[in-house]
Design a protein around this motif. Structure first.
Motif, PDB file in Angstrom:
ATOM      1  N   PHE A  43       8.601  13.032  17.034  1.00  0.00           N
ATOM      2  CA  PHE A  43       8.384  11.696  17.558  1.00  0.00           C
ATOM      3  C   PHE A  43       8.557  11.079  18.821  1.00  0.00           C
ATOM      4  O   PHE A  43       9.376  11.470  19.635  1.00  0.00           O
ATOM      5  CB  PHE A  43       9.730  10.571  16.826  1.00  0.00           C
ATOM      6  N   HIS A  46      11.853   9.898  21.094  1.00  0.00           N
ATOM      7  CA  HIS A  46      12.647  10.010  20.077  1.00  0.00           C
ATOM      8  C   HIS A  46      14.117   9.733  20.984  1.00  0.00           C
ATOM      9  O   HIS A  46      14.514  10.123  21.913  1.00  0.00           O
ATOM     10  CB  HIS A  46      12.690  11.417  19.561  1.00  0.00           C
ATOM     11  N   GLU A  83       3.630  14.706  12.650  1.00  0.00           N
ATOM     12  CA  GLU A  83       4.482  13.949  13.710  1.00  0.00           C
ATOM     13  C   GLU A  83       5.664  13.922  12.837  1.00  0.00           C
ATOM     14  O   GLU A  83       5.538  13.223  11.757  1.00  0.00           O
ATOM     15  CB  GLU A  83       3.881  12.687  14.048  1.00  0.00           C
ATOM     16  N   VAL A  85       9.009  12.249  11.548  1.00  0.00           N
ATOM     17  CA  VAL A  85       9.613  10.915  11.454  1.00  0.00           C
ATOM     18  C   VAL A  85      11.070  10.993  11.168  1.00  0.00           C
ATOM     19  O   VAL A  85      12.066  10.125  11.918  1.00  0.00           O
ATOM     20  CB  VAL A  85       8.964  10.043  10.261  1.00  0.00           C
ATOM     21  N   ASP A 111       2.594   2.840  12.915  1.00  0.00           N
ATOM     22  CA  ASP A 111       3.466   3.240  13.905  1.00  0.00           C
ATOM     23  C   ASP A 111       4.849   2.596  13.642  1.00  0.00           C
ATOM     24  O   ASP A 111       5.956   2.957  13.945  1.00  0.00           O
ATOM     25  CB  ASP A 111       2.947   2.641  15.259  1.00  0.00           C
ATOM     26  N   ALA A 114       6.976   3.711  10.835  1.00  0.00           N
ATOM     27  CA  ALA A 114       7.544   5.146  11.380  1.00  0.00           C
ATOM     28  C   ALA A 114       8.644   4.977  12.259  1.00  0.00           C
ATOM     29  O   ALA A 114       9.662   5.724  11.898  1.00  0.00           O
ATOM     30  CB  ALA A 114       6.294   6.074  11.767  1.00  0.00           C
ATOM     31  N   THR A 115       8.599   4.131  13.084  1.00  0.00           N
ATOM     32  CA  THR A 115       9.745   3.658  14.043  1.00  0.00           C
ATOM     33  C   THR A 115      10.861   3.199  13.271  1.00  0.00           C
ATOM     34  O   THR A 115      12.013   3.775  13.268  1.00  0.00           O
ATOM     35  CB  THR A 115       9.243   2.734  14.987  1.00  0.00           C
ATOM     36  N   MET A 118      12.351   6.173  11.123  1.00  0.00           N
ATOM     37  CA  MET A 118      12.877   6.954  12.048  1.00  0.00           C
ATOM     38  C   MET A 118      14.574   6.460  12.708  1.00  0.00           C
ATOM     39  O   MET A 118      15.362   7.321  12.455  1.00  0.00           O
ATOM     40  CB  MET A 118      12.154   7.228  13.368  1.00  0.00           C
TER      41      MET A 118
END
Length: 311
Positions: A43, A46, A83, A85, A111, A114-115, A118
Motif C-alpha cells: 500500500f 504504508h 495492491e 490493503v 483510495d 482502502a486507506t 488499511m
C-alpha cells in the motif's frame, strides 16, 4: 368468457431471498483467489513497520505449518496486478517460508475506502508504535475528511451526522483516544526520522516530542546532532524553550547547545570532556555510549595498575 393467459414470473434464487440488494451488489464486487506474491504491491506510504522480529518468525512458523488461514485483502490496480490493503505481515511471512502465492480477497475499493480499511486492520495489533499511529491517524483522518465532503460516499454513519460530529470526533470515538491525543500523534509526522525513531524507542516522551515538531527541519537536525554529541534528550521544559526561540527566529546551534546542556532538576552531576580532545582515540561512528564504556574500562585498568605499584 375466455380464460386469461397464465403468466410465469422467474422465481428469485434461494440466496436472494435472504440477502439485501446491497449485499448482493457487494458479493459481485469481490472474490477469493490464490494470487502470486510477485503480483501484490505494498500500500502506498504504508505507515506500519513490517519487521523480521520474533513475532514475525512465529507467524512464519504458523504459515509454514497451516498456511495462511485468514486471506489478505487486496484491490486490483488499473495497470494490472494488485495492491495490498490488509495483510502486509502475512505476505512477508509467506515470503520467509518460500511460498509463492497466498489466498486473498479481491475487492474493488476507492483510495479512501482502502486507506480506512488499511488503517483500521492494523490498529488492532497488540503493539503499535507512536510513529505508526501518527501516520495512520493522519491518513485515515484525511480520507474521512475527503469522504465527508462528498454526498455519494461517506465513512460517517448517519448517527454521527445527526449529532454534528466532525471527522476528528468520529476518529477519536472509533480508536478510543481523545481528540487532543490524536492531534498530538499527528503532530509527530512533522518530526525528522531520527528524532521520530527516538520517540518509538522511548528515548523522547510524547509531550516534548510534540513541541519539537514545531521546529523547522534544519533545526531539528541540529538538535539531533547535539543530542548525539552530548548523549542527552530534551525535557518538556527544554523543548518548550526551543520552540519559543524558534518562533522568535532566534534558535541556532549555540542556543540549542546552551539549552541542552542546562542542568535539569534532580539531574545527576556529570563530568564532561570536550569531544575534540578524545576524537583521535576513537574511530568515526563510535557512539557516545561506546566512548563512555571505553573510558571507564581504561580508568579501571589504570587504577589497578596504580594499586599494583603501591604494593
Amino acid at each position: 368468457m375466455a380464460k386469461g393467459r397464465e403468466i410465469k414470473l422467474p422465481l428469485p434464487a434461494a440466496d436472494d431471498l435472504f440477502s439485501t440488494q446491497e449485499e448482493r451488489d457487494e458479493a459481485k464486487r469481490e472474490f477469493i483467489a490464490d494470487i502470486p506474491l510477485t503480483e501484490i504491491s505494498d500500500f502506498p506510504d504504508h505507515p506500519y513497520k513490517v519487521k523480521q522480529d520474533e513475532s514475525m518468525l512465529e507467524l512464519a512458523a504458523s504459515i509454514r505449518e497451516k498456511g495462511v488461514v485468514n486471506p489478505a485483502l487486496v484491490r486490483p490496480k488499473p495497470e494490472g496486478g494488485y495492491e495490498m490493503v490488509a495483510g502486509h505481515r502475512r505476505k512477508f511471512a509467506s515470503e520467509l517460508t518460500g511460498k509463492v502465492v497466498m489466498p486473498c480477497i479481491v475487492r474493488n475499493l476507492t483510495d479512501d475506502e482502502a486507506t480506512i480499511i488499511m488503517v483500521d486492520s492494523n490498529l488492532q495489533r497488540e503493539k503499535v508504535l507512536p510513529s505508526e499511529k501518527a501516520f495512520a491517524y493522519k491518513m485515515k483522518l484525511d480520507a474521512m475528511k475527503r469522504q465527508g465532503q462528498r454526498t455519494d460516499l461517506t465513512c460517517e454513519p448517519l448517527a454521527h451526522k445527526l449529532r454534528g460530529m466532525k471527522s476528528r470526533d468520529v476518529l477519536a470515538e472509533q480508536v478510543g483516544e481523545s481528540k487532543d491525543q490524536i492531534r498530538r500523534y499527528i503532530r509527530l509526522t512533522e518530526l525528522i526520522t531520527p528524532i521520530l525513531d527516538m520517540v518509538d524507542e522511548g528515548k523522547i516522551a510524547m509531550r516534548p516530542a510534540v513541541e519539537l515538531s514545531y521546529l523547522p527541519k534544519e533545526q531539528q537536525q541540529t538538535l539531533f546532532d547535539t543530542m548525539e554529541l552530548e548523549d542527552c534528550t530534551p525535557s518538556h521544559a527544554q523543548a518548550i524553550k526551543m520552540r519559543k526561540f524558534a518562533e522568535a527566529g532566534k534558535l541556532n546551534e549555540e542556543v540549542i547547545l546552551s539549552i541542552m546542556t542546562e542542568e535539569k532538576p534532580n539531574q545527576v552531576e556529570q563530568f564532561k570532556i570536550p569531544k575534540k580532545r578524545i576524537d583521535k582515540y576513537f574511530s568515526p561512528g563510535t557512539t557516545p555510549k561506546q566512548i563512555e564504556d571505553t573510558i571507564i574500562k581504561a580508568l579501571e585498568l589504570y587504577r589497578k595498575r596504580e594499586r599494583g605499584r603501591e604494593r
